[in-house]
Design an enzyme around this catalytic site. Structure first.
Site, mmCIF file in Angstrom:
data_model
loop_
_atom_site.group_PDB
_atom_site.id
_atom_site.type_symbol
_atom_site.label_atom_id
_atom_site.label_comp_id
_atom_site.label_asym_id
_atom_site.label_seq_id
_atom_site.Cartn_x
_atom_site.Cartn_y
_atom_site.Cartn_z
ATOM 1 N N CYS A 123 11.190 7.308 -4.534
ATOM 2 C CA CYS A 123 10.069 7.877 -5.004
ATOM 3 C C CYS A 123 9.667 6.821 -6.072
ATOM 4 C CB CYS A 123 9.878 9.290 -5.340
ATOM 5 S SG CYS A 123 11.127 9.640 -6.404
ATOM 6 N N HIS A 179 11.604 13.530 -9.782
ATOM 7 C CA HIS A 179 10.528 13.204 -8.704
ATOM 8 C C HIS A 179 9.413 12.300 -9.506
ATOM 9 C CE1 HIS A 179 8.946 12.858 -4.730
ATOM 10 N NE2 HIS A 179 8.030 13.565 -5.082
#
Length: 371
Positions: A32, A311
Site C-alpha cells: 500500500c 496502512h
C-alpha cells in the site's frame, strides 16, 4: 472492483472527464505504501505526460533493458490506455523490479511511503542522467574529430564545471534552498545553495503548513560551542543562520515528519498532531517569487497508531473532483472530507488517518489555474 467501479462511474455520470482513467492498484502483501504514492504521481499531470512520452520513445526496449523507469512508464501507459474508465490494475512488474533492486522493499513488513517516494524519484533521475550522457557520448563518437589549432571549441580551458543535467523529473520537482549565515561581528553573509525534491517539515500540535514553513525558515543563533568560523574575521564568531526557499519547484512535495525517535522509549513514535494543510498555499519567504502560489492535488495518508504497522491510502484531486484511493478501491469523496485527515487535536484519539505527504502544484498567478 466491478461494483465499486460502476458506482464511481455512476457518481461522476456525465461529468466523467474525457480520456481520464480511475484505476485501483492491486496489493501484493503490504504494498500500500507503493500504491498510494503511485496514485499521487499518476495524477501529477505534467509528470504523467512526460512519462508517457518517455514510454512512446522507448517502447522497443527489450526485457534485459528493463529498469524501474521503464516499468513505471509501462504501468502508467497500461492505466491511461484502458478501454474501461474504471477498474483494477496489478502493478506486478513494477513491484517485482522495485524489490529486486532494493532489499529494503523486499520484506512484507510495513514500509515508509516517504522513503519509497524519495528512492523512486532519485532512481528516476539517475536513470535519465545516465541515458542523457550515453546519448551525448554516442552523438560525440559519430561526429568527425575537430582539428582546431587552438583546441576543441567545446572545451573548458578555465577548468569550469560542466552544467549539471536537468531532467524532466528535476523540472517538475526540484527546488532550490539557500542556507544563509550572517556573522554578527562583521555582518558578512555566507550563502550556500542546495537542491531538494521534497521538503521534510517538523510538526507541532494544532499547527498549520504555513507555521511549519515559518519554523523551517526561522533564524537560529549560533553561539557558545556552536560558533561559526567566519572567513572574513578568520575566527569563530557568533552568527545567525536561516534556511529559505530560493527557487520554489513546479510541484511542491511536503513530507510531514510524523515519526519521531523517542530516546526514553528507544523507538519511534507516531505524532498524530493536527496539522492544517490548505487547499491553496502561498509561499511568502521565497527569494525569486515572493508570492509563489500552490494548489493541493494529492495527499498520501498514513492510517494507524504507530510507525511499524498500519496502512496507506491517497486522496487525489482530478478535474475538480476529489477521489479516495485505497489499493483496489476507488471512490468519490467530497472536498470537505479532506480536512478529516489533518490529524487529531488530542493526543489520544480514535482517528488514526493522518496526512503524511502533500503534493501541491504551482498556480499561474495570472490565470489562477495550475501552470
Amino acid at each position: 472492483m466491478g461494483a465499486a467501479g460502476s458506482k464511481l462511474e455512476k457518481a461522476l455520470g456525465e461529468q466523467f472527464p474525457e480520456g481520464e482513467r480511475y484505476f485501483g492498484l492491486e496489493n501484493f502483501g503490504n504494498t500500500c505504501y507503493c500504491n498510494s504514492v503511485l496514485q499521487a504521481l499518476y495524477f501529477c499531470v505534467p509528470f504523467r505526460e512526460q512519462l508517457l512520452e518517455y514510454y512512446l520513445n522507448n517502447k522497443t526496449l527489450t526485457d534485459s533493458e528493463e529498469t524501474l523507469l521503464t516499468c513505471l512508464a509501462d504501468l502508467f501507459m497500461q492505466i491511461s490506455s484502458q478501454k474501461k474508465k474504471t477498474g483494477v490494475i496489478a502493478p506486478k512488474r513494477f513491484v517485482q523490479k522495485l524489490k529486486k533492486q532494493n532489499e529494503i522493499f523486499r520484506s512484507y513488513m510495513h514500509q515508509d511511503a516517504h522513503e519509497f517516494l524519495n528512492y523512486l524519484l532519485n532512481e528516476l533521475v539517475d536513470l535519465l542522467e545516465k541515458e542523457a550522457r550515453k546519448a551525448k557520448n554516442d552523438t560525440a563518437s559519430l561526429s568527425p574529430p575537430e582539428n582546431v589549432a587552438n583546441g576543441p571549441k567545446n572545451g573548458h580551458p578555465d577548468g569550469a564545471q560542466k552544467e549539471p543535467l536537468v531532467t524532466w523529473v528535476h523540472k517538475n520537482f526540484q527546488g532550490l534552498l539557500t542556507n544563509e549565515t550572517r556573522c554578527l561581528q562583521c555582518e558578512t553573509v555566507t550563502a550556500r545553495d542546495e537542491t531538494f525534491l521534497d521538503l521534510s517539515l517538523d510538526i507541532e500540535q494544532n499547527s498549520s503548513i504555513t507555521s511549519c514553513l515559518k519554523n523551517f525558515s526561522s533564524t537560529e543563533t549560533l553561539n557558545a560551542e556552536d560558533k561559526f568560523f567566519c572567513d572574513k574575521c578568520c575566527s569563530l564568531q557568533e552568527a545567525q543562520k536561516r534556511m529559505k526557499i530560493k527557487k520554489p519547484p513546479q510541484i511542491l512535495v511536503i513530507h510531514l515528519k510524523r515519526f519521531k525517535y523517542i530516546e526514553q522509549l528507544s523507538r519511534y513514535k507516531k505524532l498524530s498532531y493536527r496539522v492544517v494543510f490548505p487547499l491553496e498555499l502561498k509561499l511568502s519567504n521565497t527569494v525569486e517569487d515572493a508570492d509563489a502560489e500552490y494548489s493541493l492535488f494529492a495527499v498520501v495518508v498514513h492510517v494507524g497508531s504507530g510507525p511499524n504497522h498500519g496502512h496507506y491510502v491517497s486522496l487525489v484531486k482530478s478535474h475538480n473532483h476529489w477521489l479516495f484511493f485505497d489499493d483496489e478501491n476507488v471512490e468519490m469523496i467530497d472536498e470537505s472530507a479532506v480536512q478529516t485527515f489533518f490529524g487529531s487535536a488530542q493526543e489520544y484519539s480514535s482517528n488514526t488517518d493522518h496526512g503524511y505527504i502533500l503534493f501541491y502544484e504551482g498556480v499561474d498567478a495570472g490565470s489562477g489555474i495550475p501552470s
